[in-house]
Design a protein around this motif. Sequence first.
Motif, PDB file in Angstrom:
ATOM      1  N   ARG A  38     -94.015  38.966  33.408  1.00 39.15           N
ATOM      2  CA  ARG A  38     -94.736  37.568  32.440  1.00 39.15           C
ATOM      3  C   ARG A  38     -93.132  36.750  33.225  1.00 39.15           C
ATOM      4  NH1 ARG A  38     -99.813  36.481  30.853  1.00 39.15           N
ATOM      5  NH2 ARG A  38    -100.472  38.889  30.532  1.00 39.15           N
ATOM      6  N   ALA A  39     -92.322  37.026  33.082  1.00 41.44           N
ATOM      7  CA  ALA A  39     -91.126  35.879  32.966  1.00 41.44           C
ATOM      8  C   ALA A  39     -90.699  35.507  34.386  1.00 41.44           C
ATOM      9  CB  ALA A  39     -90.034  36.749  31.549  1.00 41.44           C
ATOM     10  N   LEU A  40     -90.732  36.680  35.210  1.00 40.73           N
ATOM     11  CA  LEU A  40     -90.809  37.405  36.741  1.00 40.73           C
ATOM     12  C   LEU A  40     -91.534  35.689  37.765  1.00 40.73           C
ATOM     13  CD1 LEU A  40     -89.689  40.392  37.456  1.00 40.73           C
ATOM     14  CD2 LEU A  40     -88.369  38.640  37.625  1.00 40.73           C
ATOM     15  N   LEU A  41     -92.705  36.358  36.734  1.00 39.48           N
ATOM     16  CA  LEU A  41     -93.556  34.903  37.539  1.00 39.48           C
ATOM     17  C   LEU A  41     -93.221  33.051  37.774  1.00 39.48           C
ATOM     18  CD1 LEU A  41     -97.525  36.062  36.418  1.00 39.48           C
ATOM     19  CD2 LEU A  41     -96.062  36.749  38.597  1.00 39.48           C
ATOM     20  N   ILE A  42     -92.754  32.848  36.586  1.00 44.89           N
ATOM     21  CA  ILE A  42     -91.978  31.497  37.072  1.00 44.89           C
ATOM     22  C   ILE A  42     -90.587  31.535  36.703  1.00 44.89           C
ATOM     23  CG2 ILE A  42     -93.820  31.169  35.103  1.00 44.89           C
ATOM     24  CD1 ILE A  42     -92.485  31.317  32.567  1.00 44.89           C
ATOM     25  N   GLY A  43     -90.001  32.786  37.197  1.00 43.56           N
ATOM     26  CA  GLY A  43     -88.562  32.763  37.291  1.00 43.56           C
ATOM     27  C   GLY A  43     -87.820  32.454  36.271  1.00 43.56           C
ATOM     28  N   ALA A  44     -88.336  32.756  35.228  1.00 46.78           N
ATOM     29  CA  ALA A  44     -87.745  32.873  33.570  1.00 46.78           C
ATOM     30  C   ALA A  44     -86.665  34.171  33.424  1.00 46.78           C
ATOM     31  CB  ALA A  44     -88.170  32.503  32.242  1.00 46.78           C
ATOM     32  N   GLU A  45     -85.867  34.453  32.656  1.00 51.30           N
ATOM     33  CA  GLU A  45     -85.275  35.584  32.081  1.00 51.30           C
ATOM     34  C   GLU A  45     -85.673  36.217  30.663  1.00 51.30           C
ATOM     35  OE1 GLU A  45     -80.635  37.675  32.238  1.00 51.30           O
ATOM     36  OE2 GLU A  45     -81.530  36.269  32.950  1.00 51.30           O
ATOM     37  N   VAL A  46     -85.765  37.546  30.074  1.00 49.65           N
ATOM     38  CA  VAL A  46     -86.747  37.952  28.996  1.00 49.65           C
ATOM     39  C   VAL A  46     -85.354  38.732  28.604  1.00 49.65           C
ATOM     40  CG1 VAL A  46     -87.973  39.128  29.536  1.00 49.65           C
ATOM     41  CG2 VAL A  46     -88.282  38.673  27.437  1.00 49.65           C
ATOM     42  N   SER A  47     -84.896  38.815  27.511  1.00 45.34           N
ATOM     43  CA  SER A  47     -84.083  39.405  26.776  1.00 45.34           C
ATOM     44  C   SER A  47     -84.209  40.482  25.768  1.00 45.34           C
ATOM     45  CB  SER A  47     -82.795  39.213  27.212  1.00 45.34           C
ATOM     46  OG  SER A  47     -82.583  38.560  26.338  1.00 45.34           O
ATOM     47  N   LEU A  48     -84.439  41.330  25.435  1.00 48.10           N
ATOM     48  CA  LEU A  48     -84.225  42.597  23.997  1.00 48.10           C
ATOM     49  C   LEU A  48     -83.420  43.155  23.262  1.00 48.10           C
ATOM     50  CD1 LEU A  48     -86.789  42.906  21.440  1.00 48.10           C
ATOM     51  CD2 LEU A  48     -86.866  45.511  23.203  1.00 48.10           C
ATOM     52  N   GLY A  49     -82.435  42.605  22.218  1.00 42.28           N
ATOM     53  CA  GLY A  49     -81.425  43.726  21.692  1.00 42.28           C
ATOM     54  C   GLY A  49     -81.798  43.573  20.884  1.00 42.28           C
ATOM     55  N   PRO A  50     -80.019  43.642  20.189  1.00 43.70           N
ATOM     56  CA  PRO A  50     -80.231  43.768  17.965  1.00 43.70           C
ATOM     57  C   PRO A  50     -79.922  42.499  18.132  1.00 43.70           C
ATOM     58  CG  PRO A  50     -78.093  45.175  19.347  1.00 43.70           C
ATOM     59  CD  PRO A  50     -79.265  44.345  20.091  1.00 43.70           C
ATOM     60  N   ALA A  51     -80.677  41.560  16.935  1.00 43.21           N
ATOM     61  CA  ALA A  51     -79.745  40.822  15.636  1.00 43.21           C
ATOM     62  C   ALA A  51     -78.787  40.715  15.471  1.00 43.21           C
ATOM     63  CB  ALA A  51     -80.930  40.021  14.957  1.00 43.21           C
ATOM     64  N   PRO A  52     -78.260  39.232  15.835  1.00 41.16           N
ATOM     65  CA  PRO A  52     -76.852  39.288  14.364  1.00 41.16           C
ATOM     66  C   PRO A  52     -76.430  39.860  13.664  1.00 41.16           C
ATOM     67  CG  PRO A  52     -77.030  37.533  15.934  1.00 41.16           C
ATOM     68  CD  PRO A  52     -78.352  37.860  16.016  1.00 41.16           C
TER      69      PRO A  52
END
Length: 323
Positions: free
Chosen positions: A286-300
Amino acid sequence: MSLFWRIFLLNAAVLVAAGALLLLGPITISTPVLLTEAMILTGGIAFMLAANAALLRLGLFPLQRVTRAMTTTDLLRPSPRPEVAGHGEIAALIETFNTMLDRLEAERATSSARALSAQEAERRRVAQELHDEVGQTLTAVLLELKRVADHAPEPLRGELRQVQEITRGSLDEIRRIARRLRPGVLEELGLVSALTALITETPTPDGLTIRRRMGKDLPELGAEAELVVYRIAQEALTNTVRHASATHLELSLRRTSGGVELRIRDDGRGLGDAPEGAGLRGMRERALLIGAEVSLGPAPQGGTEVRLDVPVPNGNNGSNGSK
Protein backbone atom coordinates in the motif's frame (compact mmCIF):
# COMPACT_ATOMS: atom_id res chain seq x y z
CA MET A 1 35.57 -5.59 -26.10
CA SER A 2 33.76 -8.77 -25.11
CA LEU A 3 34.38 -10.52 -21.81
CA PHE A 4 35.97 -13.47 -23.61
CA TRP A 5 38.60 -11.35 -25.34
CA ARG A 6 39.30 -9.37 -22.18
CA ILE A 7 40.07 -12.55 -20.21
CA PHE A 8 42.02 -14.04 -23.12
CA LEU A 9 44.20 -10.96 -23.54
CA LEU A 10 44.84 -10.73 -19.78
CA ASN A 11 46.10 -14.31 -19.72
CA ALA A 12 48.08 -13.77 -22.93
CA ALA A 13 49.77 -10.68 -21.47
CA VAL A 14 50.81 -12.60 -18.37
CA LEU A 15 52.20 -15.51 -20.40
CA VAL A 16 54.03 -13.23 -22.83
CA ALA A 17 55.60 -11.34 -19.94
CA ALA A 18 56.70 -14.61 -18.36
CA GLY A 19 58.17 -15.88 -21.63
CA ALA A 20 60.07 -12.63 -22.17
CA LEU A 21 61.58 -12.90 -18.72
CA LEU A 22 62.72 -16.43 -19.43
CA LEU A 23 64.19 -15.54 -22.82
CA LEU A 24 65.82 -12.23 -21.97
CA GLY A 25 66.62 -12.76 -18.31
CA PRO A 26 69.69 -14.47 -16.85
CA ILE A 27 67.66 -17.47 -15.77
CA THR A 28 68.72 -20.83 -17.29
CA ILE A 29 67.58 -24.39 -16.73
CA SER A 30 70.08 -27.21 -16.55
CA THR A 31 69.72 -30.97 -16.65
CA PRO A 32 69.10 -32.23 -14.07
CA VAL A 33 67.16 -29.29 -12.65
CA LEU A 34 68.88 -27.66 -9.72
CA LEU A 35 67.02 -26.78 -6.53
CA THR A 36 67.53 -23.05 -7.02
CA GLU A 37 66.19 -23.26 -10.57
CA ALA A 38 63.12 -25.17 -9.39
CA MET A 39 62.50 -22.57 -6.70
CA ILE A 40 62.81 -19.77 -9.26
CA LEU A 41 60.35 -21.50 -11.64
CA THR A 42 57.93 -22.16 -8.79
CA GLY A 43 58.11 -18.54 -7.72
CA GLY A 44 57.56 -17.37 -11.29
CA ILE A 45 54.51 -19.58 -11.75
CA ALA A 46 53.11 -18.40 -8.41
CA PHE A 47 53.67 -14.79 -9.45
CA MET A 48 51.91 -15.37 -12.78
CA LEU A 49 48.93 -16.98 -11.05
CA ALA A 50 48.70 -14.15 -8.52
CA ALA A 51 48.92 -11.51 -11.25
CA ASN A 52 46.32 -13.33 -13.32
CA ALA A 53 43.96 -13.63 -10.32
CA ALA A 54 44.37 -9.93 -9.47
CA LEU A 55 43.66 -8.84 -13.03
CA LEU A 56 40.64 -11.11 -13.35
CA ARG A 57 39.23 -9.96 -10.00
CA LEU A 58 39.62 -6.36 -11.08
CA GLY A 59 37.91 -7.03 -14.38
CA LEU A 60 35.03 -9.07 -12.90
CA PHE A 61 34.43 -6.94 -9.80
CA PRO A 62 31.32 -5.23 -11.31
CA LEU A 63 29.73 -8.67 -11.65
CA GLN A 64 30.14 -9.25 -7.91
CA ARG A 65 28.22 -6.05 -7.19
CA VAL A 66 25.44 -7.18 -9.51
CA THR A 67 25.36 -10.56 -7.76
CA ARG A 68 24.98 -8.89 -4.36
CA ALA A 69 22.22 -6.70 -5.76
CA MET A 70 20.42 -9.76 -7.15
CA THR A 71 20.49 -11.55 -3.79
CA THR A 72 19.42 -8.55 -1.71
CA THR A 73 16.89 -6.78 -3.94
CA ASP A 74 13.38 -6.55 -2.47
CA LEU A 75 10.72 -5.09 -4.75
CA LEU A 76 8.82 -3.86 -1.68
CA ARG A 77 11.86 -1.88 -0.55
CA PRO A 78 13.19 0.20 -3.45
CA SER A 79 16.94 0.68 -3.27
CA PRO A 80 19.56 2.47 -5.40
CA ARG A 81 20.42 0.66 -8.59
CA PRO A 82 23.91 -0.84 -9.09
CA GLU A 83 26.23 1.67 -10.71
CA VAL A 84 27.00 0.88 -14.34
CA ALA A 85 30.71 0.09 -14.38
CA GLY A 86 33.09 -2.00 -16.44
CA HIS A 87 33.16 -2.33 -20.21
CA GLY A 88 31.38 -4.19 -22.95
CA GLU A 89 29.25 -7.09 -21.81
CA ILE A 90 29.62 -6.32 -18.10
CA ALA A 91 28.24 -2.79 -18.47
CA ALA A 92 25.47 -4.11 -20.73
CA LEU A 93 24.59 -6.74 -18.12
CA ILE A 94 24.32 -4.14 -15.33
CA GLU A 95 22.18 -1.87 -17.53
CA THR A 96 19.92 -4.81 -18.41
CA PHE A 97 19.58 -5.76 -14.74
CA ASN A 98 18.63 -2.19 -13.76
CA THR A 99 16.09 -2.04 -16.59
CA MET A 100 14.63 -5.36 -15.44
CA LEU A 101 14.28 -4.04 -11.88
CA ASP A 102 12.51 -0.91 -13.12
CA ARG A 103 10.11 -3.02 -15.16
CA LEU A 104 9.44 -5.46 -12.32
CA GLU A 105 8.76 -2.65 -9.85
CA ALA A 106 6.42 -0.94 -12.29
CA GLU A 107 4.55 -4.18 -13.02
CA ARG A 108 4.31 -5.03 -9.33
CA ALA A 109 3.02 -1.56 -8.50
CA THR A 110 0.40 -1.85 -11.26
CA SER A 111 -0.73 -5.32 -10.20
CA SER A 112 -0.78 -4.30 -6.53
CA ALA A 113 -2.87 -1.23 -7.36
CA ARG A 114 -5.37 -3.38 -9.22
CA ALA A 115 -5.53 -5.96 -6.45
CA LEU A 116 -5.97 -3.36 -3.71
CA SER A 117 -8.57 -1.51 -5.78
CA ALA A 118 -10.50 -4.74 -6.23
CA GLN A 119 -10.15 -5.42 -2.51
CA GLU A 120 -11.54 -2.01 -1.58
CA ALA A 121 -14.41 -2.47 -4.05
CA GLU A 122 -15.23 -5.84 -2.50
CA ARG A 123 -15.11 -4.32 0.99
CA ARG A 124 -17.53 -1.60 -0.08
CA ARG A 125 -19.87 -4.21 -1.56
CA VAL A 126 -19.81 -6.40 1.57
CA ALA A 127 -20.28 -3.38 3.83
CA GLN A 128 -23.22 -2.19 1.76
CA GLU A 129 -24.84 -5.63 1.89
CA LEU A 130 -24.30 -5.88 5.64
CA HIS A 131 -25.88 -2.48 6.10
CA ASP A 132 -28.77 -2.88 3.67
CA GLU A 133 -29.60 -6.57 3.98
CA VAL A 134 -28.50 -7.92 7.36
CA GLY A 135 -28.85 -4.60 9.15
CA GLN A 136 -32.38 -4.00 7.95
CA THR A 137 -33.36 -7.59 8.70
CA LEU A 138 -32.09 -7.33 12.27
CA THR A 139 -33.85 -3.97 12.65
CA ALA A 140 -37.10 -5.60 11.59
CA VAL A 141 -36.47 -8.44 14.04
CA LEU A 142 -35.92 -5.89 16.84
CA LEU A 143 -39.19 -4.14 16.05
CA GLU A 144 -41.08 -7.43 15.97
CA LEU A 145 -39.51 -8.53 19.27
CA LYS A 146 -40.58 -5.24 20.84
CA ARG A 147 -44.15 -5.69 19.58
CA VAL A 148 -44.33 -9.26 20.86
CA ALA A 149 -42.73 -8.35 24.19
CA ASP A 150 -45.25 -5.56 24.76
CA HIS A 151 -48.12 -8.07 24.51
CA ALA A 152 -46.47 -11.05 26.18
CA PRO A 153 -47.12 -12.09 29.77
CA GLU A 154 -44.56 -11.02 32.35
CA PRO A 155 -42.42 -14.22 32.64
CA LEU A 156 -42.05 -14.43 28.84
CA ARG A 157 -41.60 -10.68 28.48
CA GLY A 158 -38.31 -10.75 30.39
CA GLU A 159 -36.91 -13.47 28.16
CA LEU A 160 -37.99 -11.56 25.05
CA ARG A 161 -36.28 -8.43 26.37
CA GLN A 162 -33.09 -10.44 26.80
CA VAL A 163 -33.30 -11.74 23.23
CA GLN A 164 -33.96 -8.18 22.12
CA GLU A 165 -30.75 -6.96 23.78
CA ILE A 166 -28.75 -9.76 22.18
CA THR A 167 -30.15 -8.85 18.77
CA ARG A 168 -29.40 -5.18 19.34
CA GLY A 169 -25.81 -6.06 20.26
CA SER A 170 -25.49 -8.11 17.08
CA LEU A 171 -26.83 -5.21 15.04
CA ASP A 172 -24.30 -2.83 16.59
CA GLU A 173 -21.49 -5.30 15.87
CA ILE A 174 -22.54 -5.65 12.23
CA ARG A 175 -22.63 -1.88 11.86
CA ARG A 176 -19.15 -1.64 13.39
CA ILE A 177 -17.83 -4.27 10.98
CA ALA A 178 -19.41 -2.43 8.07
CA ARG A 179 -17.76 0.83 9.13
CA ARG A 180 -14.36 -0.90 9.33
CA LEU A 181 -14.86 -2.38 5.88
CA ARG A 182 -15.93 0.94 4.38
CA PRO A 183 -14.82 3.96 6.44
CA GLY A 184 -17.48 6.42 5.35
CA VAL A 185 -16.23 8.97 7.88
CA LEU A 186 -12.96 9.13 5.92
CA GLU A 187 -14.78 10.36 2.82
CA GLU A 188 -17.10 12.68 4.73
CA LEU A 189 -14.97 14.19 7.52
CA GLY A 190 -11.34 13.50 6.58
CA LEU A 191 -8.38 11.53 7.85
CA VAL A 192 -8.12 12.92 11.39
CA SER A 193 -11.77 12.20 12.16
CA ALA A 194 -11.49 8.75 10.58
CA LEU A 195 -8.46 7.83 12.71
CA THR A 196 -10.20 9.15 15.82
CA ALA A 197 -13.25 7.02 15.04
CA LEU A 198 -11.01 4.03 14.35
CA ILE A 199 -9.38 4.34 17.77
CA THR A 200 -12.75 4.78 19.47
CA GLU A 201 -14.35 1.79 17.74
CA THR A 202 -11.41 -0.61 18.03
CA PRO A 203 -12.24 -3.19 20.72
CA THR A 204 -9.42 -3.10 23.27
CA PRO A 205 -8.57 -5.72 25.88
CA ASP A 206 -8.59 -4.84 29.54
CA GLY A 207 -5.53 -2.86 30.59
CA LEU A 208 -4.77 -1.33 27.18
CA THR A 209 -4.86 2.47 26.97
CA ILE A 210 -4.81 4.17 23.56
CA ARG A 211 -3.67 7.77 23.21
CA ARG A 212 -3.76 9.84 20.03
CA ARG A 213 -1.86 12.93 18.93
CA MET A 214 -3.10 14.67 15.82
CA GLY A 215 -1.34 17.62 14.22
CA LYS A 216 -3.27 20.79 13.48
CA ASP A 217 -1.46 21.85 10.30
CA LEU A 218 -1.60 18.68 8.22
CA PRO A 219 -1.37 19.15 4.44
CA GLU A 220 -3.87 17.70 2.02
CA LEU A 221 -2.91 14.17 1.04
CA GLY A 222 -5.53 13.20 -1.49
CA ALA A 223 -8.15 10.47 -1.27
CA GLU A 224 -5.82 7.59 -2.21
CA ALA A 225 -3.07 8.60 0.23
CA GLU A 226 -5.58 9.11 3.06
CA LEU A 227 -7.00 5.65 2.45
CA VAL A 228 -3.49 4.14 2.57
CA VAL A 229 -2.74 5.91 5.86
CA TYR A 230 -6.05 4.75 7.32
CA ARG A 231 -5.59 1.11 6.27
CA ILE A 232 -2.03 0.94 7.61
CA ALA A 233 -3.16 2.45 10.92
CA GLN A 234 -6.01 -0.05 11.01
CA GLU A 235 -3.67 -3.00 10.42
CA ALA A 236 -1.17 -1.78 13.02
CA LEU A 237 -3.87 -1.25 15.65
CA THR A 238 -5.36 -4.68 14.98
CA ASN A 239 -1.97 -6.38 15.31
CA THR A 240 -1.23 -4.58 18.57
CA VAL A 241 -4.60 -5.42 20.11
CA ARG A 242 -4.39 -9.08 19.09
CA HIS A 243 -0.74 -9.98 19.60
CA ALA A 244 1.27 -7.35 21.49
CA SER A 245 -0.09 -7.77 25.05
CA ALA A 246 0.58 -4.05 25.46
CA THR A 247 -0.70 -1.69 28.15
CA HIS A 248 -0.11 1.59 26.30
CA LEU A 249 -0.47 2.46 22.63
CA GLU A 250 0.09 5.84 21.03
CA LEU A 251 -1.00 6.89 17.54
CA SER A 252 0.37 10.16 16.21
CA LEU A 253 -0.09 11.96 12.93
CA ARG A 254 2.10 14.99 12.33
CA ARG A 255 3.51 17.15 9.62
CA THR A 256 7.18 16.78 8.67
CA SER A 257 9.50 18.72 6.40
CA GLY A 258 8.77 16.33 3.53
CA GLY A 259 5.16 15.39 4.16
CA VAL A 260 3.19 13.55 6.85
CA GLU A 261 4.31 10.94 9.37
CA LEU A 262 2.04 8.32 10.92
CA ARG A 263 3.50 6.60 13.98
CA ILE A 264 1.97 3.80 16.05
CA ARG A 265 4.01 2.84 19.12
CA ASP A 266 3.22 0.31 21.87
CA ASP A 267 4.97 -1.14 24.91
CA GLY A 268 4.12 -4.76 24.19
CA ARG A 269 6.20 -7.88 23.74
CA GLY A 270 7.90 -6.62 20.57
CA LEU A 271 8.70 -8.39 17.34
CA GLY A 272 11.15 -11.02 18.58
CA ASP A 273 12.20 -13.46 15.87
CA ALA A 274 8.83 -13.54 14.15
CA PRO A 275 9.10 -13.55 10.34
CA GLU A 276 7.53 -10.83 8.25
CA GLY A 277 3.89 -11.72 7.75
CA ALA A 278 1.24 -10.90 5.20
CA GLY A 279 0.10 -7.88 7.21
CA LEU A 280 3.44 -6.09 6.93
CA ARG A 281 3.80 -7.02 3.27
CA GLY A 282 0.35 -5.56 2.68
CA MET A 283 1.45 -2.35 4.42
CA ARG A 284 4.52 -2.10 2.18
CA GLU A 285 2.47 -2.70 -0.96
CA ARG A 286 0.00 0.00 0.00
CA ALA A 287 2.80 2.43 0.86
CA LEU A 288 4.49 1.90 -2.51
CA LEU A 289 1.30 2.91 -4.31
CA ILE A 290 1.68 6.50 -3.05
CA GLY A 291 5.49 6.61 -2.94
CA ALA A 292 5.53 6.32 0.86
CA GLU A 293 7.84 4.28 3.06
CA VAL A 294 6.77 2.12 5.99
CA SER A 295 9.14 0.78 8.63
CA LEU A 296 8.61 -1.64 11.49
CA GLY A 297 11.01 -1.99 14.38
CA PRO A 298 11.49 -1.85 18.14
CA ALA A 299 10.21 1.22 19.99
CA PRO A 300 12.68 3.30 22.05
CA GLN A 301 11.14 2.17 25.35
CA GLY A 302 10.44 -1.41 24.26
CA GLY A 303 7.57 -2.80 22.26
CA THR A 304 6.99 -2.11 18.58
CA GLU A 305 6.89 1.00 16.43
CA VAL A 306 5.27 1.30 13.00
CA ARG A 307 6.12 4.44 11.05
CA LEU A 308 4.75 5.58 7.72
CA ASP A 309 6.33 8.55 5.92
CA VAL A 310 4.08 9.98 3.22
CA PRO A 311 5.68 12.50 0.85
CA VAL A 312 3.71 15.59 -0.09
CA PRO A 313 4.49 17.84 -3.08
CA ASN A 314 5.99 21.18 -2.09
CA GLY A 315 3.15 23.07 -3.63
CA ASN A 316 0.52 21.36 -1.49
CA ASN A 317 0.21 23.52 1.58
CA GLY A 318 -3.43 23.06 2.41
CA SER A 319 -4.56 21.83 5.80
CA ASN A 320 -7.03 19.12 6.72
CA GLY A 321 -6.34 19.22 10.42
CA SER A 322 -9.69 20.91 11.12
CA LYS A 323 -11.74 18.22 9.48
